[in-house]
Scaffold this motif. Structure first.
Motif, mmCIF file in Angstrom:
data_model
loop_
_atom_site.group_PDB
_atom_site.id
_atom_site.type_symbol
_atom_site.label_atom_id
_atom_site.label_comp_id
_atom_site.label_asym_id
_atom_site.label_seq_id
_atom_site.Cartn_x
_atom_site.Cartn_y
_atom_site.Cartn_z
ATOM 1 N N UNK A 97 30.105 -42.202 -0.584
ATOM 2 C CA UNK A 97 28.678 -42.504 -0.731
ATOM 3 C C UNK A 97 27.876 -41.216 -0.914
ATOM 4 N N UNK A 98 28.167 -40.246 -0.082
ATOM 5 C CA UNK A 98 27.477 -38.957 -0.215
ATOM 6 C C UNK A 98 27.770 -38.319 -1.575
ATOM 7 N N UNK A 99 29.014 -38.470 -2.000
ATOM 8 C CA UNK A 99 29.431 -37.898 -3.278
ATOM 9 C C UNK A 99 28.643 -38.520 -4.430
ATOM 10 N N UNK A 100 28.453 -39.856 -4.386
ATOM 11 C CA UNK A 100 27.706 -40.538 -5.439
ATOM 12 C C UNK A 100 26.253 -40.069 -5.467
ATOM 13 N N UNK A 101 25.673 -39.974 -4.279
ATOM 14 C CA UNK A 101 24.262 -39.570 -4.200
ATOM 15 C C UNK A 101 24.081 -38.156 -4.748
ATOM 16 N N UNK A 102 24.957 -37.245 -4.324
ATOM 17 C CA UNK A 102 24.844 -35.859 -4.795
ATOM 18 C C UNK A 102 25.072 -35.790 -6.301
ATOM 19 N N UNK A 103 26.028 -36.608 -6.794
ATOM 20 C CA UNK A 103 26.319 -36.598 -8.224
ATOM 21 C C UNK A 103 25.099 -37.013 -9.037
ATOM 22 N N UNK A 104 24.412 -38.073 -8.602
ATOM 23 C CA UNK A 104 23.221 -38.515 -9.339
ATOM 24 C C UNK A 104 22.104 -37.483 -9.246
ATOM 25 N N UNK A 105 22.008 -36.807 -8.106
ATOM 26 C CA UNK A 105 21.003 -35.744 -7.976
ATOM 27 C C UNK A 105 21.332 -34.560 -8.884
ATOM 28 N N UNK A 106 22.626 -34.214 -8.964
ATOM 29 C CA UNK A 106 23.036 -33.127 -9.863
ATOM 30 C C UNK A 106 22.692 -33.468 -11.304
ATOM 31 N N UNK A 107 22.876 -34.736 -11.677
ATOM 32 C CA UNK A 107 22.574 -35.150 -13.050
ATOM 33 C C UNK A 107 21.082 -35.023 -13.349
ATOM 34 N N UNK A 108 20.257 -35.265 -12.330
ATOM 35 C CA UNK A 108 18.812 -35.101 -12.541
ATOM 36 C C UNK A 108 18.407 -33.636 -12.556
ATOM 37 N N UNK A 109 19.151 -32.821 -11.810
ATOM 38 C CA UNK A 109 18.804 -31.406 -11.650
ATOM 39 C C UNK A 109 19.268 -30.556 -12.830
ATOM 40 N N UNK A 110 20.437 -30.905 -13.395
ATOM 41 C CA UNK A 110 21.055 -30.051 -14.406
ATOM 42 C C UNK A 110 21.326 -30.824 -15.687
ATOM 43 N N UNK A 111 21.482 -30.068 -16.773
ATOM 44 C CA UNK A 111 21.930 -30.667 -18.027
ATOM 45 C C UNK A 111 23.429 -30.928 -17.940
ATOM 46 N N UNK A 112 23.940 -31.726 -18.865
ATOM 47 C CA UNK A 112 25.374 -31.986 -18.900
ATOM 48 C C UNK A 112 26.166 -30.683 -19.082
ATOM 49 N N UNK A 113 25.659 -29.819 -19.935
ATOM 50 C CA UNK A 113 26.344 -28.552 -20.194
ATOM 51 C C UNK A 113 26.398 -27.686 -18.941
ATOM 52 N N UNK A 114 25.312 -27.667 -18.178
ATOM 53 C CA UNK A 114 25.283 -26.873 -16.947
ATOM 54 C C UNK A 114 26.267 -27.419 -15.917
#
Length: 776
Positions: free
Chosen positions: A158-175
């Protein structure tokens, strides 16, 4: 009938109850999952990274040492040898391999792959996991591997999913892709893709070819299991799986896949450790430099920089090409010289090998002194608290060890005291090369093998300099007496009486060849290291002005003001000598050697910018005349062999010189040096934009060549200079000068001895001040 209706109604009620319970369970499950995610996002199940942490995830970054030509010389790190790269530095085939293997729908989801998750749930994970690249990055960055406990694994996911979605909002796919490559541990100190590509293939990530990229991506499955050094077959199979995935998703065609799957891994394993790579001695010196810099330059918040974790970038003056040429020259010459030394010091030829002039009691005392200075003694005495008696006894107990040889390391069982004596027989070297006009140090070789001999003979080592000190005497005399290289002095023994310059007893200078008589020009005298001429100059100018000259030229060591220093009795370092000679080549201007040009933090902010330190020491005229004198060394003196074009010598130097046809025809100034009993061999060589010094000798001065045939600087040190310069000249990109040393616009001292016409007035004043001077 009524009974049937009641039964049907009961069935309907039961079914409705099941439906109701289904929805209660289903909605309850959904709400529970939602509640788990909500609580996880609030940090109830463990701290979650906030916006700031996501923007600057905490990773340990190695400090990178960068050469003047943009190459990585080495790194400082404890556990994480990580140097991040941008997405733009990743080749397309590497990114394609990752997408095809780890997350084919990476560009279509926002951190969670719903289709993959549903497939994994239906098949209970038997069809493969559903973690996206973003989820795997979240795991790597913030919570690592979870527990095997099912509840903890669910909470972790669950934590992994939440962090993953936050990373997607924070960074571009390339980053995200770049961060994923940068964070992964590929084993063998290969933290991140840059270290992995350098360690496994000896190249930068952008230069990786398709099959190399596939191998590295294959290691993402489990780098411990798929370690190419321990499990090459498994790694090859895994690489082929990656190639198959790339074909499946149409990144490569069938033909390319089939052809590459048949190839071997073709590793070029290049470990990045503190003991391996180039410029190891320089890197160790730099470590001490950085420790002092860190002590003097805290962060803005007052904390200390970490040399091993903060990802600093140190830009140095070392040229990686010249450094490699210098190390290659040492590796080519020293085994040949060592072979001759060993040949002369067999037990039959020398019962006290490797020592000369020492009796057995003196050798025993020397070995006991070395024993107490050893790392073994320090460790047992202070770390293990052993008694002196126990330590001494340990030196006579056979021990498994790995010892150095020029043919490769040897695994053996040997008494530590025997290994110490074995190492006493090795010859060592120190070499430094510097641009005199900028002070930039271009090459630094502190020894023959850093792993086994960590004493640095460039900066730490100080040895008698022999005749390489004589130019300081000549420069002082030219400065004070306005002498010309064409002036002559009698080649006869000279004795300086006791107490004239503080020397308690009379001092007589003798020529090493025992030849006297007639007169010699200063140029010829310096070229052939005629001691009597140097002593006469010293008698007229005195030791203290010579010492003052040496100090102004950058010599740091204290020198006793006695006449004998004229023949090179002071112990100085290669570092000091190169800096001093560079002043002559730089028209009398001393530049303090520069090693670091700037230091940046991981974001590229400049933390340090070097400031040149220079001073005028000599007039341009005196510097030029001194250089002109030293040109005679390679024109008709001990450095003449640099002009040879033959591939060997049928006489005494054949073992050392064979294969060294230098054939230089450009202006070269220099000076050889040989100390008493051939314990130290020196060569200082200069062209207009490069000054290089080389020292060769054994650890103990009692270990040396028996005769001057091989024991002179021209045989011990000069070949390293010649090999190094030959390589430098073969690379025109370096721009090493082949031109003349620049002559001053106004030169009152005559240097052309073929057309020398002394000034009558000047000659008379010189004769009055310097008895015995004859001009011709």
């Amino acid at each position: 009938m009524a009974k049937k209706a009641a039964s049907k109604k009961q069935e309907t009620n039961d079914f409705s109850k099941y439906i109701r319970w289904f929805w209660i369970v289903f909605l309850g499950g959904i709400l529970s999952i939602g509640l788990i995610f909500l609580l996880a996002s609030w940090g109830v199940f463990g701290e979650m990274p906030d916006h700031t942490v996501l923007e600057n995830p905490k990773t340990n970054l190695a400090t990178e040492i960068i050469s003047s030509d943009g190459k990585t010389l080495g790194k400082f790190y404890f556990d994480d040898n990580r140097t991040p790269v941008d997405y733009s530095e990743l080749p397309k085939n590497l990114v394609d391999a990752l997408i095809a293997t780890e997350d084919a729908r990476f560009y279509d989801h926002s951190g969670i792959d719903a289709r993959g998750t549903l497939r994994a749930a239906i098949k209970l994970g038997s069809g493969g996991g559903a973690s996206t690249i973003s989820q795997q990055l979240a795991k790597q960055l913030f919570h690592g591997e979870g527990s095997k406990n099912i509840i903890e694994r669910v909470l972790q996911k669950a934590k992994e999913w939440i962090i993953a979605t936050r990373l997607e909002r924070q960074y571009t796919k390339e980053e995200i892709i770049a961060q994923y490559f940068n964070i992964y541990d590929f084993g063998n100190n290969a933290d991140g893709i840059r270290s992995a590509s350098r360690i496994y293939f000896g190249k930068e990530p952008q230069d990786l070819n398709l099959k190399e990229s596939a191998m590295l991506v294959g290691m993402f499955k489990n780098s411990s299991l798929y370690n190419p050094r321990r499990n090459p077959v498994g790694v090859k199979n895994r690489r082929n799986v990656v190639l198959a995935q790339m074909n499946k998703y149409e990144f490569i065609d069938e033909t390319v896949k089939d052809s590459l799957q048949k190839t071997e891994l073709d590793l070029d394993y290049t470990p990045e450790t503190h003991n391996a790579g180039i410029a190891t001695y320089f890197r160790e010196y730099l470590r001490d430099f950085m420790k002092q810099w860190i002590k003097d330059n805290p962060k803005p918040d007052g904390e200390k920089w970490s040399l091993y974790n903060d990802g600093l970038k140190i830009y140095t003056t070392i040229d990686s090409r010249m450094q490699q040429y210098a190390e290659d020259a040492v590796q080519k010459h020293m085994p040949r010289l060592q072979a001759e030394f060993d040949h002369q010091n067999t037990p039959d030829r020398n019962p006290t090998a490797p020592f000369l002039e020492l009796d057995l009691d003196e050798i025993d005392a020397l070995m006991k002194r070395s024993m107490r200075q050893s790392e073994r003694w320090r460790h047992m005495k202070y770390d293990l608290k052993k008694s002196d008696k126990e330590i001494i006894e340990s030196f006579d107990k056979p021990t498994q060890m790995e010892v150095f040889s020029w043919k490769g390391e040897i695994d053996t069982i040997m008494k530590p005291i025997d290994s110490m004596r074995y190492y006493k027989s090795f010859l060592h070297t120190g070499m430094m090369s510097m641009d005199p006009q900028t002070g930039h140090v271009k090459a630094w070789v502190g020894g023959v093998n850093y792993k086994h001999f960590q004493y640095d003979h460039v900066k730490q080592g100080k040895r008698q300099v022999g005749s390489t000190f004589k130019p300081f005497v000549y420069a002082t005399a030219i400065d004070q007496l306005h002498l010309s290289p064409c002036d002559t002095l009698p080649n006869t023994q000279i004795t300086i009486e006791a107490n004239k310059y503080g020397n308690p007893e009379p001092w007589t200078a003798k020529n090493s060849d025992g030849k006297y008589g007639g007169f010699k020009t200063l140029k010829n005298a310096l070229a052939n290291s005629t001691n009597t001429i140097t002593a006469r100059l010293m008698d007229k100018v005195g030791p203290q002005p010579v010492i003052d000259m040496a100090k102004n030229l950058g010599v740091e060591e204290d020198i006793l003001p006695v006449p004998a220093i004229a023949l090179g009795t002071p112990d100085l370092s290669v570092y000091e000598m190169v800096a001093a000679y560079s002043t002559f080549a730089n028209k009398g201007v001393y530049n303090k050697p520069v090693l670091v040009t700037r230091i940046e933090d991981k974001n590229g902010t400049v933390l340090f910018q070097f400031t040149p330190e220079s001073k005028d020491v000599l007039s341009e005229e005196v510097a030029y005349v001194t250089v002109n004198l030293m040109e005679g060394v390679t024109q008709g003196g001990s450095g003449t062999r640099l002009r040879h074009t033959w591939a060997g010598n049928t006489q005494v130097y054949k073992e050392i010189i064979t294969g060294y046809p230098y054939g230089f025809d450009n202006p070269i100034a220099g000076k050889t040096g040989t100390t008493q009993n051939q314990s130290d061999g020196w060569f200082m060589g200069m062209v207009p934009n490069l000054v290089t010094g080389v020292w060769v000798g054994a650890e103990d001065r009692a270990a040396h060549f028996r005769t001057i045939t091989y024991g002179q600087g021209a045989s011990m040190a000069l070949p390293i200079w010649g090999l190094y310069m030959k390589s430098c000249y073969e690379n025109p990109e370096l721009g090493i000068s082949k031109g003349n040393f620049e002559k001053p616009n106004e030169l009152s001292i005559q240097v052309d001895c073929d057309n020398y016409q002394p000034d009558e007035g000047a000659s008379q004043s010189i004769d009055e001040d310097l008895d015995g001077v004859i001009n011709f």
